[in-house]
Design a protein around this motif. Sequence first.
Motif, short mmCIF file in Angstrom:
data_model
loop_
_atom_site.label_atom_id
_atom_site.label_comp_id
_atom_site.label_asym_id
_atom_site.label_seq_id
_atom_site.Cartn_x
_atom_site.Cartn_y
_atom_site.Cartn_z
N ARG A 1 0.72 -1.09 0.00
CA ARG A 1 -0.22 0.08 -0.06
C ARG A 1 1.11 1.25 0.16
O ARG A 1 1.79 1.44 0.82
CB ARG A 1 -0.88 -0.19 1.12
CG ARG A 1 -1.93 1.22 1.07
CD ARG A 1 -2.16 1.65 2.47
NE ARG A 1 -0.81 2.07 3.28
CZ ARG A 1 -0.17 3.41 3.08
NH1 ARG A 1 -0.78 4.23 2.27
NH2 ARG A 1 0.82 3.64 3.61
N ARG A 2 0.69 2.22 -1.01
CA ARG A 2 1.42 3.26 -1.02
C ARG A 2 0.32 4.54 -1.62
O ARG A 2 -0.46 4.08 -2.01
CB ARG A 2 2.43 3.26 -2.11
CG ARG A 2 3.74 2.38 -1.69
CD ARG A 2 4.53 2.84 -0.54
NE ARG A 2 4.65 4.18 -0.44
CZ ARG A 2 5.60 4.70 -1.15
NH1 ARG A 2 6.49 4.07 -1.81
NH2 ARG A 2 5.92 6.26 -1.01
N SER A 3 0.62 5.60 -1.01
CA SER A 3 -0.35 6.80 -1.55
C SER A 3 -0.05 7.06 -2.89
O SER A 3 1.25 7.52 -3.21
CB SER A 3 -0.04 8.00 -0.65
OG SER A 3 -0.56 7.73 0.51
N ARG B 1 -0.52 9.11 -6.46
CA ARG B 1 -0.96 10.27 -6.76
C ARG B 1 -1.16 10.42 -8.35
O ARG B 1 -1.80 11.47 -8.84
CB ARG B 1 0.36 11.53 -6.62
CG ARG B 1 0.22 12.02 -5.12
CD ARG B 1 0.23 10.85 -4.16
NE ARG B 1 0.26 11.42 -2.71
CZ ARG B 1 1.49 11.38 -1.79
NH1 ARG B 1 2.30 10.69 -2.27
NH2 ARG B 1 1.06 11.81 -0.70
N GLN C 1 -6.31 17.95 -6.95
CA GLN C 1 -5.09 17.47 -6.79
C GLN C 1 -4.88 15.87 -7.49
O GLN C 1 -6.08 15.24 -7.92
CB GLN C 1 -4.54 17.02 -5.51
CG GLN C 1 -5.66 16.24 -4.59
CD GLN C 1 -5.29 16.15 -3.38
OE1 GLN C 1 -4.22 15.34 -3.03
NE2 GLN C 1 -5.85 16.64 -2.14
N PRO D 1 -5.33 8.20 0.67
CA PRO D 1 -6.21 9.07 1.41
C PRO D 1 -5.88 10.31 1.26
O PRO D 1 -5.03 10.84 1.11
CB PRO D 1 -5.71 8.54 2.90
CG PRO D 1 -4.33 8.13 2.56
CD PRO D 1 -3.96 7.74 1.23
N MET D 2 -7.16 11.21 1.55
CA MET D 2 -6.60 12.75 1.18
C MET D 2 -7.58 13.21 2.32
O MET D 2 -8.62 13.23 2.58
CB MET D 2 -7.34 13.32 -0.30
CG MET D 2 -6.46 12.74 -1.40
SD MET D 2 -7.16 13.14 -2.84
CE MET D 2 -8.15 11.66 -3.15
N GLU D 3 -6.92 14.58 2.82
CA GLU D 3 -7.74 15.44 3.69
C GLU D 3 -7.23 16.79 3.06
O GLU D 3 -7.88 17.74 3.83
CB GLU D 3 -7.11 15.41 5.12
CG GLU D 3 -5.54 15.69 5.17
CD GLU D 3 -4.88 15.68 6.55
OE1 GLU D 3 -5.91 15.35 7.49
OE2 GLU D 3 -3.86 15.52 6.93
N GLY D 4 -6.65 16.80 1.95
CA GLY D 4 -6.77 18.10 1.12
C GLY D 4 -8.05 18.49 0.39
O GLY D 4 -8.03 17.96 -0.74
N GLN E 1 9.59 4.25 0.09
CA GLN E 1 8.41 4.72 1.00
C GLN E 1 9.34 5.10 2.46
O GLN E 1 10.11 4.59 2.82
CB GLN E 1 7.79 3.34 1.61
CG GLN E 1 6.60 3.79 2.58
CD GLN E 1 5.68 2.75 3.16
OE1 GLN E 1 5.98 1.50 2.95
NE2 GLN E 1 4.32 3.08 3.05
N ARG F 1 10.41 6.52 5.78
CA ARG F 1 9.88 6.49 7.12
C ARG F 1 11.42 6.82 8.00
O ARG F 1 12.42 6.41 7.54
CB ARG F 1 9.47 5.24 7.61
CG ARG F 1 8.12 4.94 7.09
CD ARG F 1 6.79 5.90 7.51
NE ARG F 1 5.69 5.48 7.11
CZ ARG F 1 4.94 6.02 6.05
NH1 ARG F 1 5.73 6.70 4.96
NH2 ARG F 1 3.83 5.44 5.66
C1 LIG Z 1 -5.07 11.70 7.18
C2 LIG Z 1 -4.30 11.70 5.78
C3 LIG Z 1 -4.44 12.74 4.59
C4 LIG Z 1 -3.75 12.72 3.72
N1 LIG Z 1 -3.91 13.77 2.64
C5 LIG Z 1 -3.45 13.65 1.56
C6 LIG Z 1 -3.76 14.45 0.55
O1 LIG Z 1 -4.66 15.43 0.75
N2 LIG Z 1 -2.96 14.54 -0.70
C7 LIG Z 1 -2.27 13.39 -0.71
O2 LIG Z 1 -1.41 13.48 -2.03
N3 LIG Z 1 -1.76 12.54 0.08
C8 LIG Z 1 -2.24 12.54 1.24
N4 LIG Z 1 -1.99 11.66 2.45
C9 LIG Z 1 -0.77 10.87 2.09
C10 LIG Z 1 0.11 11.01 2.77
O3 LIG Z 1 0.77 12.25 2.32
C11 LIG Z 1 1.01 9.68 2.59
O4 LIG Z 1 0.30 8.63 3.38
C12 LIG Z 1 2.25 9.83 3.41
O5 LIG Z 1 3.21 10.87 2.48
C13 LIG Z 1 3.10 8.57 3.51
O6 LIG Z 1 3.26 7.85 2.04
P1 LIG Z 1 2.71 6.35 1.79
O7 LIG Z 1 1.19 6.53 2.29
O8 LIG Z 1 2.86 6.06 0.43
O9 LIG Z 1 3.45 5.58 2.83
C14 LIG Z 1 -2.88 11.61 3.54
C15 LIG Z 1 -2.66 10.67 4.48
C16 LIG Z 1 -3.35 10.65 5.61
C17 LIG Z 1 -3.13 9.47 6.55
#
Ligand SMILES: Cc1cc2nc3c(=O)[nH]c(=O)nc-3n(C[C@H](O)[C@H](O)[C@H](O)COP(=O)(O)O)c2cc1C
Length: 228
Positions: free
Chosen positions: A10-12, A14, A66, A177-180, A216, A218
């Motif tokens: 799992r990775r975020s 974009r 985004q 996940p996004m909170e933006g 990733q 950390r």
């Molecule tokens: C509550 C929360 C809000 C986040 N909001 C955004 C966001 O708005 N846009 C985005 O690109 N990533 C967002 N992320 C992703 C984080 O930036 C990402 O989890 C972090 O950089 C670590 O990367 P990884 O998930 O690939 O391990 C969010 C993550 C969390 C948990």
Amino acid sequence: MDFFETVKRRRSVRRYTQEPVPSTVIETALDAALLAPNSSNLQTWEFYWVQSPDKKAALVKSCLNQGAARTAQELIVVVSNPNLYKKTAPELLKRLNSPNAPKEIGFYYGKLVPVLYGWTILAPVKWLIFNLVGLFRPIMRRPWSSRDIDEVCIKSAALASENFMLAVAAQGYDSCPMEGFDECRVKRILRLGYRHRVVMVISVGRRDPKGIWGEQLRFSKDWFVKRI
Ligand SMILES: Cc1cc2nc3c(=O)[nH]c(=O)nc-3n(C[C@H](O)[C@H](O)[C@H](O)COP(=O)(O)O)c2cc1C
């Protein structure tokens, strides 16, 4: 997929490819989300799977356009709704009739939960009671305010969000996940009420090779893990 492999996978993401996500992938992930641990099992969460093209376009705009939202195949909005206790507490009372269930359950769901989740006007009284009793014995100091209740519900919804994203990863797809986002606009799109909080917007798709920013990242374990 092995659990630890799934966690690492799992990775975020974009940027996603144009490949559609089968609806079974989302359904399975939603089922996993609903199995998350949650406060008092009151299940004060809602998951809006936004499918209408108009609403989706408006949601992308509310997510500040985004990339993680703009290129996504699917968008799910995770919302907390404390008022769901009115539906779930009586249902729990009816169904928790196993001999293993503690006998205080009737008092808990029938009396205490309505006072904690409702009766928001009595917040200062609750604060006073908790802190007076707390002088003499351990007691939970929160929730006394509606903000505390929001926090409780948001914690549960966040755990459900992680279950959802891991379930997406276990099926070979990706998420972010996004909170933006602009919460007022998102609430307007979904026609949410005053007590709802938008916890996260989660996008889903298949990762584009350029969809991940790198390894990733950390920091050292001892920055965060305290053995005392
Ligand atoms: C509550 C929360 C809000 C986040 N909001 C955004 C966001 O708005 N846009 C985005 O690109 N990533 C967002 N992320 C992703 C984080 O930036 C990402 O989890 C972090 O950089 C670590 O990367 P990884 O998930 O690939 O391990 C969010 C993550 C969390 C948990």
